[in-house]
Design a protein around this motif. Structure first.
Motif, short mmCIF file in Angstrom:
data_model
loop_
_atom_site.label_atom_id
_atom_site.label_comp_id
_atom_site.label_asym_id
_atom_site.label_seq_id
_atom_site.Cartn_x
_atom_site.Cartn_y
_atom_site.Cartn_z
N MET A 46 0.72 -1.16 -0.03
CA MET A 46 0.03 -0.13 -0.06
C MET A 46 0.94 1.48 -0.12
SD MET A 46 -3.21 -0.52 2.71
CE MET A 46 -3.83 1.01 2.30
N ASP A 47 0.21 2.39 -0.68
CA ASP A 47 0.98 3.71 -0.38
C ASP A 47 0.96 3.93 1.26
OD1 ASP A 47 1.27 6.34 -1.98
OD2 ASP A 47 0.61 6.64 -0.12
N SER A 48 2.16 4.48 1.70
CA SER A 48 2.57 4.61 3.01
C SER A 48 1.54 5.33 3.67
CB SER A 48 3.90 4.95 3.43
OG SER A 48 4.02 6.13 2.59
N MET A 49 1.07 6.50 2.87
CA MET A 49 0.12 7.71 3.27
C MET A 49 -1.35 7.24 3.51
SD MET A 49 2.43 10.11 3.99
CE MET A 49 1.21 11.34 4.17
N ILE A 50 -1.53 6.48 2.25
CA ILE A 50 -3.21 5.97 2.41
C ILE A 50 -3.18 4.95 3.75
CG2 ILE A 50 -4.52 4.64 1.11
CD1 ILE A 50 -3.79 5.96 -1.44
N ASN A 51 -2.04 4.31 3.84
CA ASN A 51 -1.99 3.01 5.11
C ASN A 51 -2.19 3.77 6.28
OD1 ASN A 51 -0.35 1.74 7.03
ND2 ASN A 51 -0.88 0.21 5.60
N ARG A 52 -1.45 5.00 6.48
CA ARG A 52 -1.40 5.63 7.66
C ARG A 52 -2.64 6.62 8.02
NH1 ARG A 52 2.79 8.49 10.76
NH2 ARG A 52 2.12 8.29 12.81
N TYR A 53 -3.31 7.36 6.99
CA TYR A 53 -4.15 8.30 7.19
C TYR A 53 -5.51 7.86 6.53
CZ TYR A 53 -0.14 11.17 8.57
OH TYR A 53 1.02 11.51 8.94
N THR A 54 -6.83 8.37 7.38
CA THR A 54 -7.86 8.10 6.62
C THR A 54 -8.42 9.08 5.73
OG1 THR A 54 -8.99 9.55 8.16
CG2 THR A 54 -8.73 7.24 9.02
N ALA A 55 -9.26 8.96 4.87
CA ALA A 55 -9.65 10.03 4.08
C ALA A 55 -9.95 11.48 4.65
CB ALA A 55 -10.90 9.75 3.20
N ASP A 56 -10.16 11.34 6.02
CA ASP A 56 -10.48 12.89 6.75
C ASP A 56 -8.86 13.43 7.17
OD1 ASP A 56 -12.90 13.05 6.09
OD2 ASP A 56 -13.20 11.83 7.92
N ARG A 57 -7.72 12.60 6.82
CA ARG A 57 -6.55 12.87 7.17
C ARG A 57 -6.21 12.56 8.85
NH1 ARG A 57 -7.67 17.65 4.12
NH2 ARG A 57 -6.42 17.70 2.07
N LYS A 58 -7.09 11.50 9.18
CA LYS A 58 -6.84 11.16 10.78
C LYS A 58 -5.64 10.06 10.66
CE LYS A 58 -11.43 12.91 12.36
NZ LYS A 58 -12.81 12.49 12.93
N ILE A 59 -5.10 10.05 11.70
CA ILE A 59 -3.97 8.86 11.76
C ILE A 59 -4.87 7.88 12.19
CG2 ILE A 59 -2.13 8.10 13.00
CD1 ILE A 59 -1.04 10.97 13.34
N ARG A 60 -4.54 6.59 11.64
CA ARG A 60 -5.11 5.29 11.90
C ARG A 60 -3.94 4.62 12.92
NH1 ARG A 60 -8.26 3.87 7.25
NH2 ARG A 60 -7.50 4.88 5.18
N SER A 61 -4.59 3.94 13.80
CA SER A 61 -4.16 3.27 14.65
C SER A 61 -3.58 1.83 14.64
CB SER A 61 -4.95 3.33 16.17
OG SER A 61 -5.93 2.82 15.84
#
Length: 761
Positions: A112-127
């Motif tokens: 996966m793209d590391s930014m899509i993997n890390r952030y939601t569509a609302d730019r919140k950090i995934r845990s």
């Protein structure tokens, strides 16, 4: 059924990856797992690695994981390949763990793209992170390919660095970056790597590895397809074309044909000639000439490069950005694509044409390599298992699935599959797929007899392609199925039907499910396939993706109208009834896609309510780098049309920006959630549709408001705004699908208590 002989242009256009003479290190044989430590290298008798692959994913030796495929392909060529998985990027030391590679570092952010993997569509950090043991987030940096490349350079300054993977593919030229809301340079510039491989990289990586092993300097490797690299100037012998000659942005003043008569020139300008208005002067004799191309003068496309607007131009001009993105997408067919070049300062980022797709024989070779089909033993828990605390969700999802093909000719504008894998379908032979199913059955102890998926980017494009090899190699259409099924497309599903029947007849196989997304507008061209699918390969629910019901967003997505869904639904219900089965379609929709108005979302909500759907997990448009819809999002222009400086209404696109409007579009999809009712009431009144507010069945939302906490709880709890007090967990078996309005799936587990089945008062 044996594999058909490849007759396409692509089967004859490249050297087979199996035709290279093996590197001398092949004498060391095959490793059960590619080594991740010095101790593992010692056990194999290696003093060094020829290639070291650095990846942002945990090392799972399975053909669905890119680093495993590249590692095994290079191993089969005779090279010693080590893996550095999810290294600590705070210093260069972890990148020295396996010593200095003899040939190169291969760098990838992972599947996966590391930014899509890390952030939601609302730019919140995934845990969470599905590619990490224990589903733990934060094990890779933002823009991982860039960071890893820089650390590899620090570790061993003189070792070539070759970047690959989807993160590199989608950032190969100047691209809009959703997370910083600006246009960034090609990742090649920031990462300072020597080569970037885009698309499926087996063919390119094999050639590059052998050339580096032959002591060829990496700076001289500039003729491999599917690569990006730096150049100072265009070499001699190349013809450079300005991209505006391919697709002109802005108004074009026509050059006057000097051989037109005076009257013809006047007529072209909406005027008349005085000589023809009775002035007495004789009219000129018509002697205009028509020019046709000279068939003897042909440009050599192999020595032609298209110059895109520079990074400095596109970063501040959304119209030029949209133009550059459109030209890039026009040059994606491996049969006719030309090289592209884009200036970044005083250097050019040069892109060779896309890679030649793998033939069926090459696909069988890649998928037939000796994968361990499990995570590396280093991730096992204290019991030696990968099932519990250290389970890797992404592996769990695909461990009993089989990838039968690559590529997609759908061309959906929000999707990056075409930009990465291409639109030419690359299919495995039926025998190869059957062998993999038998391998799963015989080698994996946890196998219960159910294959979770036979698919790929789509479920039903296996062995489907253009009827004419010549047309396939020359076509520049972005989609073979939009706005309708192309007359040159072969829609025969018989090969897939035969495979399904043979697979489910295997001893020890109880069920073959289809979990990949189904292209239903293609499926309805073959009622026999729909019947086979519905009656034998649906586990109660089938996921499909209409994405929307309204033409505004659908035309910007390049998706078929909702009528195609209705046709498929009728066939699905008919064949389910014939089989005596109660089965349900689970449609997916996207909120806030470019081209979507508030009225479009309102109409979608009304359709959902009318059809009894309650979406629990909402998909919001996520602008991934380089996608066509992302170019629309950034520029506000419809890049499916010629990009003009002075735009008409048809050229512009309604863009859903800002947190409030994005929340509104998501709220329409979740019209049944009481937390959304205040926002929806306000919007409906502003839209002049207060008639949809009330307590009748024909109303969208009620007029009363229960006490709520105002927050949103998605199906993926870790990615949601935390609630003050979470509700009790649902009874087992009650919430199994995205749409909770559907009946629960029969699982064979014990019935939940009667109390849990009572309807709320």
């Amino acid at each position: 059924m044996n594999a058909p002989v490849d007759v396409s242009f692509f089967a004859r256009a490249a050297k087979p990856i199996t035709s290279y003479r093996k590197y001398w290190a092949s004498r060391f044989g095959t490793a059960k797992f590619l080594p991740t430590t010095r101790a593992e290298m010692d056990a194999l008798g290696w003093d060094s690695c020829d290639v070291i692959v650095v990846t942002g994913d945990a090392y799972v030796d399975h053909p669905s994981f890119g680093m495993a495929v590249i590692g095994r392909v290079l191993e089969a060529q005779g090279f010693r390949v080590g893996i550095i998985a999810q290294p600590d990027w705070q210093s260069a030391e972890p990148f020295k763990a396996l010593g200095k590679p003899n040939l190169f570092f291969g760098v990838t952010a992972g599947n996966m793209d590391s930014m899509i993997n890390r952030y939601t569509a609302d730019r919140k950090i995934r845990s969470d992170d599905a590619y990490t043991p224990g589903d733990v987030g934060g094990k890779r940096p933002d823009r991982a390919s860039l960071v890893y490349s820089q650390r590899c350079r620090e570790a061993f300054n003189d070792v070539p660095i070759i970047m690959g993977g989807i993160e590199g593919s989608l950032r190969r030229i100047a691209h809009y970056d959703y997370w910083s809301d600006k246009v960034r340079r090609s990742i090649l510039v920031d990462a300072k790597c020597d080569l970037l491989l885009y698309g499926n990289a087996e063919r390119a990586i094999v050639e590059i590895a052998h050339r580096l092993a032959a002591k060829e300097p990496v700076q001289q490797i500039t003729d491999v397809r599917g690569t990006a690299f730096f150049r100072r100037e265009t070499p001699q012998g190349w013809i450079e074309i300005d991209s505006t000659q391919v697709d002109q942005p802005g108004r074009v003043e026509d050059h006057i044909n000097p051989y037109l008569t005076t009257s013809d020139q006047a007529k072209a300008q909406g005027e008349t000639c005085a000589k023809e208005e009775g002035t007495g002067a004789p009219a000129e004799a018509p002697h205009a000439l028509t020019f046709v191309p000279n068939p003897r003068i042909k440009l050599n496309r192999d020595r032609t490069v298209i110059r895109l607007p520079s990074y400095d131009q596109v970063k501040g001009d959304p119209v030029l950005y949209a133009h550059a993105n459109r030209v890039l997408h026009l040059e994606t067919n491996p049969g006719n694509a030309r090289s592209l070049v884009q200036a970044h300062g005083d250097r050019d980022v040069w892109l060779t044409p896309p890679p030649i797709p793998l033939t069926t024989a090459e696909m069988d070779y890649v998928f037939g390599l000796p994968y361990a089909r499990s995570p590396h033993p280093r991730y096992a828990d204290e019991n030696g298992s990968h099932e519990h605390a250290t389970k890797i969700p992404a592996w769990e999802m695909i461990r009993f699935s089989v990838n039968i093909m690559r590529g997609c000719f759908g061309g959906c504008t929000f999707c990056s599959i075409t930009e990465h894998e291409g639109r030419i379908i690359q299919s495995r032979s039926e025998d190869s797929v059957i062998r993999e199913i038998e391998e799963i059955r015989d080698r994996i102890p946890a196998f219960t007899g159910v294959i979770s998926d036979l698919g790929g980017p789509t479920a039903n494009m296996y062995r489907i392609g253009c009827k004419s090899p010549e047309i396939e190699a020359a076509c520049r259409k972005p989609s073979c199925v939009y706005p309708g099924i192309c007359s040159n497309l072969n829609t025969d599903h018989s090969a897939l039907i035969h495979m399904y029947r043979r697979a489910r007849a295997l001893k020890g196989v109880k069920k073959i499910l289809i979990g990949s997304g189904l292209r239903y507008d293609l499926a309805v061209q073959s009622p026999e396939y729909v019947k086979e699918l519905v009656q034998h390969h649906v586990g109660g629910y089938l996921k499909i993706a209409p994405e929307h019901t309204e033409q505004g967003p659908l035309t910007k997505m390049m998706k078929p109208g909702i009528g195609s869904y209705d046709r498929f639904k009728a066939m699905f219900e008919k064949y389910s009834a014939e089989a005596g089965k109660k089965q349900y379609l689970v449609p997916y929709f996207i909120a806030a896609h470019p081209g979507t108005s508030d009225e479009d979302m309102m109409n979608l909500a009304l359709w959902l309510k009318k059809n009894g759907f309650r979406a629990d997990q909402v998909q919001t448009f996520y602008p991934s780098p380089m996608a066509t819809a992302t170019a629309m999002y950034h520029s506000g222009r419809n890049t499916l049309r010629k990009v003009r400086r002075t735009a008409t209404d048809e050229d512009t696109v309604d863009i859903v920006r800002g947190e409030r409007r994005r929340r509104l579009h998501k709220a329409f999809l979740r019209y049944h959630d009481a937390n959304n009712w205040p926002l929806l009431r306000e919007a409906l009144k502003a839209m002049g549709r207060a008639d949809l507010i009330g307590n009748g069945k024909h109303h969208l939302i009620p007029s009363f408001q229960p006490v709520t906490d105002g927050s949103y709880q998605s199906a993926r709890r870790k990615n949601s705004t935390p609630l003050a007090a979470r509700p009790a967990s649902p009874a087992k078996g009650r919430l199994l699908t995205q749409h909770t309005g559907l009946p629960p799936r029969v699982t064979g587990s014990a019935k939940p208590p009667a109390k849990a089945l009572r309807k709320p008062r």
